[in-house]
Design a protein around this motif. Structure first.
Motif, mmCIF file in Angstrom:
data_model
loop_
_atom_site.group_PDB
_atom_site.id
_atom_site.type_symbol
_atom_site.label_atom_id
_atom_site.label_comp_id
_atom_site.label_asym_id
_atom_site.label_seq_id
_atom_site.Cartn_x
_atom_site.Cartn_y
_atom_site.Cartn_z
ATOM 1 N N UNK A 736 0.813 -1.218 0.000
ATOM 2 C CA UNK A 736 0.000 0.000 0.000
ATOM 3 C C UNK A 736 0.848 1.269 0.000
ATOM 4 N N UNK A 737 2.173 1.119 -0.044
ATOM 5 C CA UNK A 737 3.049 2.289 0.114
ATOM 6 C C UNK A 737 2.831 3.313 -0.989
ATOM 7 N N UNK A 738 2.851 2.891 -2.247
ATOM 8 C CA UNK A 738 2.745 3.832 -3.356
ATOM 9 C C UNK A 738 1.437 4.626 -3.285
ATOM 10 N N UNK A 739 0.305 3.870 -3.090
ATOM 11 C CA UNK A 739 -0.990 4.555 -3.057
ATOM 12 C C UNK A 739 -1.087 5.503 -1.870
ATOM 13 N N UNK A 740 -0.586 5.053 -0.724
ATOM 14 C CA UNK A 740 -0.694 5.877 0.480
ATOM 15 C C UNK A 740 0.171 7.126 0.356
ATOM 16 N N UNK A 741 1.387 6.991 -0.227
ATOM 17 C CA UNK A 741 2.222 8.170 -0.419
ATOM 18 C C UNK A 741 1.527 9.185 -1.326
ATOM 19 N N UNK A 742 0.831 8.693 -2.348
ATOM 20 C CA UNK A 742 0.100 9.576 -3.238
ATOM 21 C C UNK A 742 -1.011 10.312 -2.491
ATOM 22 N N UNK A 743 -1.747 9.560 -1.653
ATOM 23 C CA UNK A 743 -2.842 10.153 -0.894
ATOM 24 C C UNK A 743 -2.316 11.179 0.095
ATOM 25 N N UNK A 744 -1.281 10.810 0.840
ATOM 26 C CA UNK A 744 -0.711 11.728 1.839
ATOM 27 C C UNK A 744 -0.181 12.978 1.173
ATOM 28 N N UNK A 745 0.525 12.806 0.079
ATOM 29 C CA UNK A 745 1.111 13.957 -0.623
ATOM 30 C C UNK A 745 0.026 14.918 -1.072
ATOM 31 N N UNK A 746 -1.077 14.391 -1.622
ATOM 32 C CA UNK A 746 -2.142 15.243 -2.132
ATOM 33 C C UNK A 746 -2.864 15.959 -1.003
ATOM 34 N N UNK A 747 -3.215 15.213 0.076
ATOM 35 C CA UNK A 747 -3.977 15.828 1.168
ATOM 36 C C UNK A 747 -3.146 16.853 1.930
ATOM 37 N N UNK A 767 -9.466 -2.430 10.293
ATOM 38 C CA UNK A 767 -9.860 -3.337 9.216
ATOM 39 C C UNK A 767 -9.495 -2.750 7.863
ATOM 40 N N UNK A 768 -9.242 -1.472 7.857
ATOM 41 C CA UNK A 768 -8.765 -0.777 6.663
ATOM 42 C C UNK A 768 -7.661 0.179 7.111
ATOM 43 N N UNK A 769 -6.873 0.637 6.183
ATOM 44 C CA UNK A 769 -5.845 1.636 6.472
ATOM 45 C C UNK A 769 -6.474 3.016 6.338
ATOM 46 N N UNK A 770 -6.510 3.721 7.457
ATOM 47 C CA UNK A 770 -7.143 5.036 7.500
ATOM 48 C C UNK A 770 -6.070 6.108 7.488
ATOM 49 N N UNK A 819 -9.388 9.108 4.318
ATOM 50 C CA UNK A 819 -9.519 8.074 3.276
ATOM 51 C C UNK A 819 -9.385 6.702 3.926
ATOM 52 N N UNK A 820 -9.908 5.696 3.230
ATOM 53 C CA UNK A 820 -9.783 4.314 3.691
ATOM 54 C C UNK A 820 -9.332 3.451 2.520
ATOM 55 N N UNK A 821 -8.382 2.560 2.815
ATOM 56 C CA UNK A 821 -7.886 1.625 1.807
ATOM 57 C C UNK A 821 -7.992 0.208 2.356
ATOM 58 N N UNK A 822 -8.331 -0.712 1.493
ATOM 59 C CA UNK A 822 -8.406 -2.102 1.900
ATOM 60 C C UNK A 822 -7.014 -2.627 2.217
ATOM 61 N N UNK A 823 -6.893 -3.411 3.274
ATOM 62 C CA UNK A 823 -5.594 -3.985 3.640
ATOM 63 C C UNK A 823 -5.181 -5.089 2.680
ATOM 64 N N UNK A 824 -6.097 -5.501 1.808
ATOM 65 C CA UNK A 824 -5.751 -6.569 0.862
ATOM 66 C C UNK A 824 -4.816 -6.081 -0.228
ATOM 67 N N UNK A 825 -4.732 -4.786 -0.443
ATOM 68 C CA UNK A 825 -3.851 -4.272 -1.478
ATOM 69 C C UNK A 825 -4.450 -3.080 -2.168
ATOM 70 N N UNK A 826 -3.719 -2.433 -3.025
ATOM 71 C CA UNK A 826 -4.200 -1.239 -3.716
ATOM 72 C C UNK A 826 -5.321 -1.587 -4.684
ATOM 73 N N UNK A 827 -6.178 -0.621 -4.919
ATOM 74 C CA UNK A 827 -7.305 -0.809 -5.827
ATOM 75 C C UNK A 827 -7.014 -0.326 -7.219
ATOM 76 N N UNK A 828 -5.778 0.050 -7.512
ATOM 77 C CA UNK A 828 -5.445 0.499 -8.863
ATOM 78 C C UNK A 828 -4.354 -0.383 -9.442
#
Length: 828
Positions: A736-747, A767-770, A819-828
């Protein structure tokens, strides 16, 4: 004047004419003018007149006036018939009437001179009846339609009349010297002889004894007789034997039996709104009173509560019939191999039996054979049972109600020898008609209840959502147990930041109207909860919604004050944050939250009272409390304590004490504890709907939450990206690192550019990464759809594509973008 020789001759002539014993009879000789010509000492004793006073007087002067008026007619009868017998009232010398039995016969032939008559009078006082002659009595017994017999002390036949022959056992002379069991081998002779011995021993008459069984005259038909037994004694009071009479009361007995069965049917059929139970009740009532074996087979759609169809009963397009009930005189229903709910068939390969049908039934419309040629079978196994048991007659009655055929009821006989008749068919039709209405009501109820339950299942949560904030158990018990519908509801709503909202609410009233109003309120609460508003604001918006809905109602069609209203509904809304263990709640109307601490102590938070929804009043207020891990928050509606009366009539302190005592005895597991509390406080038929929601507080471990305060410097964005990557690596969420870095950077970049005050980033692994970024600005960003020529505005669009959910939550000091992301992996 008659001499004693004449009187004696007259007496002998009278006896020779066939009179009964004349030893105690007064003899009076009458001349041709009906004047007294002879008067005996017995006449003087009976009537009080001496010979001198009586002889020469007209008979009319000795009779009471009403009988004196009849004398000419009686004289004419004597002349025509040669005599007369009857009752006369003679005036005694002292004036009182003496009723005597009189028989008048000629004293001498017409050739001997004028006609003279001999009158023999017997006092009736103290006698059971006329002193009739033996011939009269014999003719009376011989021609009586009632069967009569005399048995000696050994219970052997001595005499019987002709009427007894109609019951079998041979002619009268064939019975002499034989016992009852010898002439009627199929009769229950032992029971009857026991009654006769009792009469011989006690001398007490037994009247109206009913005997049901078979006799030789009708060996294949059950008969019923009413019998009376009397002991015969000699002049010394010693028993000579038993005299009995017998009357056929078969029709009366069967009519009474049918009335009894109909009474039982009225009491036992249709006691519930259950199709299977009602069908079984029909079968139970008919056995053994009417039939030896009964089956009730209904259309498959009827059992399911649907509208019955119509079609053939055999072939590929056959209408499915299923066994709904059966009963037998044999233990365990040995005739059937079809279980309740299993398919039942009507075929043409069973052994031939005699069939009675109720008119042109539904079966007749779909079988090629005429009704008199029907053969019936519900399965091959049952057909074999019919052969073994000797089924000899069948009745088929369609189950029809309100013009609709619901199925077939079949009645069989094998133990009873007599076949069904038209009276039996009428009784069966009455049974089935009563059951049919109940079955149709049960079918309609099943359909409506299933629809109501579907509605209720869709209005209430199907299952409690998975979340980490609290372990939750709920119990719902409607006051309307028939439909299962009510106006109470509960909800567990996951919120952003791993929080959870707990809701319990109560709409006034019961039934489908209350359920519909409840559904509207529940949908509104869920919508308001998604806005992440604090509890008091959620209730304020809900209050406005209810008020507007009440104003829109047409006064002519709106429910009255005693009906279901959204106005006056109550609601308690609570939000729990597992990160800090804080819980905030607010109530509209009644609210009695309780907290059971980990050590078992029960506490009741002081919740600011709020008005019911839609009635107006002061603004809603919330209270915040800290829940220790393992504490159980208990929320309920009024119905939990309604057994003590409506809320306005109850003592709040007493309510708390009752709830405290029950909560202190809770079960170890939350589901069991929730059910135990409801069972302890709510009667079997609750006066109000009941909802109980119990939630055990959890805490997120400190290592699963990180928070950083950031400077309002664009250069800090790179540093926060690095911290985020390291933290995800520690949590094992490298994917989830790439997606989370993108989210953090934007917010964070948006907060630095457009917001003011301190900026904070918080990461929560639940249950999700918040991912949360907070600032002091009340302005929320909006999702845009930029054109290809636009240079910016794509940040939130990218976030919405990369995450499961995102949104804005307002606080007292600003806002939080999450934001919330599934712990199973990125959605993109």
């Amino acid at each position: 004047m008659a001499t004693s020789e004449e009187s004696g001759a007259a007496r002998r002539r009278f006896e020779a004419a066939g009179a009964a014993d004349a030893a105690d009879t007064a003899v009076v000789l009458l001349d041709d003018r009906t004047a007294v010509a002879g008067w005996t000492a017995d006449a003087e004793r009976l009537f009080g007149y001496s010979r001198a006073e009586a002889v020469g007087r007209a008979v009319a002067g000795l009779l009471m006036p009403e009988d004196a008026a009849r004398l000419p007619a009686m004289t004419g009868l004597c002349a025509r018939n040669g005599g007369w017998t009857g009752l006369l009232a003679v005036r005694h010398r002292d004036g009182h009437p003496v009723v005597v039995t009189v028989r008048v016969v000629p004293a001498m032939d017409a050739a001997d001179g004028p006609p003279r008559w001999v009158a023999l009078a017997t006092d009736t006082t103290g006698t059971p009846g006329w002193g009739m002659s033996r011939g009269v009595l014999e003719r009376l017994a011989a021609h009586s339609p009632i069967g009569m017999a005399v048995l000696d002390t050994d219970l052997r036949f001595v005499w019987s009349n002709a009427a007894l022959e109609q019951f079998g056992g041979g002619r009268g002379h064939e019975r002499i010297g034989r016992r009852l069991g010898d002439i009627q081998p199929g009769l229950d002779a032992e029971a009857l002889e026991a009654v006769m011995r009792q009469v011989l021993e006690t001398g007490e008459t037994v009247a109206g004894y009913e005997h049901v069984g078979t006799v030789r005259s009708e060996p294949h038909r059950e008969t019923a007789h009413a019998m009376s037994f009397t002991r015969l004694d000699d002049d010394h009071g010693d028993p000579l034997g038993v005299y009995y009479t017998v009357v056929d009361i078969g029709e009366l007995y069967r009519a009474r039996e049918r009335l009894t069965l109909l009474d039982q049917a009225g009491k036992r059929i249709g006691r519930t709104l259950d199709v299977i139970r009602t069908a079984q009740e029909l079968a139970d009532v008919a056995v053994p009173g009417l039939a030896d074996f009964v089956t009730v087979d209904l259309l498959e759609t009827v059992l399911e509560g649907g509208e019955p169809g119509c079609g053939p009963v055999s072939g590929p397009d056959a209408v499915p019939l299923r066994r709904a009930g059966h009963q037998s005189v044999g233990e365990g229903v040995p005739e059937t191999s079809v279980g309740i709910g299993q398919p039942a068939r009507y075929l043409a390969d069973a052994p031939p039996v005699s069939v009675l049908t109720s008119g042109r039934s539904w079966l007749a419309e779909h079988l090629d054979q005429p009704p008199e040629e029907w053969t019936v079978d519900l399965s091959h196994g049952e057909a074999a049972a019919f052969r073994d048991l000797g089924m000899h007659t069948v009745m088929i009655v369609p189950v029809r109600a309100r013009g609709t055929t619901l199925g077939i009821t079949t009645f069989f006989r094998h133990r009873r020898k007599n076949p069904f008749d038209q009276d039996d068919l009428g009784l069966a039709e009455e049974f089935v008609a009563r059951a049919a209405v109940s079955l149709d009501n049960a079918r309609r109820y099943t359909r409506e209840r299933d629809a109501a339950l579907v509605l209720q299942r869709h209005l209430l949560p199907h299952r409690l959502p998975e979340q980490d904030a609290m372990e939750v158990a709920a119990c719902y018990r409607p006051a309307d147990e028939l439909t299962g519908l009510g106006g109470d509801w509960f909800d567990v709503i996951p919120l952003s930041g791993a929080r959870v909202a707990l809701v319990v609410g109560d709409v006034v009233g019961h039934g489908i109207e209350a359920a519909a109003a409840m559904g509207r309120l529940r949908a509104a609460v869920q919508t308001l909860a998604d806005l992440d508003l604090p509890p008091e604001e959620v209730l304020a918006h809900l209050d406005d919604l209810v008020d507007r809905a009440g104003q829109e109602d047409d006064p002519e069609t709106a429910p009255r004050a005693d009906g279901v209203r959204a106005k006056g509904a109550s609601c308690l809304y609570a939000v729990y944050d597992p990160v800090g263990g804080r819980c905030s709640m607010a109530a509209a109307g009644h609210g009695l939250p309780a907290v059971v601490t980990p050590d078992g102590t029960v506490e009741f938070p002081e919740l600011p009272p709020g008005p019911e929804l839609g009635v107006g009043g002061p603004p809603f207020e919330s209270v915040e409390l800290r829940l220790a891990e393992g504490s159980v928050l208990t929320l309920c509606t009024d119905g939990l304590l309604a057994a003590e009366g409506p809320p306005g009539d109850r003592d709040a302190a007493a309510d708390r004490e009752r709830l405290r005592r029950v909560l202190e005895q809770r079960a170890p597991d939350l589901d069991g504890s929730c059910l135990a509390v409801v069972d302890a406080l709510v009667p079997a038929r609750p006066p109000d709907d009941v909802v109980l929601l119990m939630a055990r507080a959890r805490r997120l471990p400190a290592e699963r939450v990180v928070s950083w305060e950031l400077p309002a410097d664009p250069a800090s964005v790179a540093e926060v990206r690095k911290r985020t990557a390291r933290q995800l690596c520690e949590w094992g969420l490298d994917e989830l690192t790439f997606t989370t870095e993108l989210v953090v950077s934007e917010l964070v970049t948006n907060a630095i550019r457009h917001a003011t005050g301190p900026i904070r980033l918080r990461l929560i692994m639940s249950r999700a990464l918040v991912c949360e970024v907070s600032d002091a600005s009340p302005t929320a960003p909006h999702l845009r759809h930029p054109k290809t020529t636009d240079e910016g505005g794509r940040g939130l669009f990218l976030i919405s594509q990369c995450t499961q959910r995102w949104g804005t939550r307002y606080t007292r000091n600003g806002k939080i973008i999450w934001t919330e992301q599934s712990l199973a992996g990125p959605s993109i």
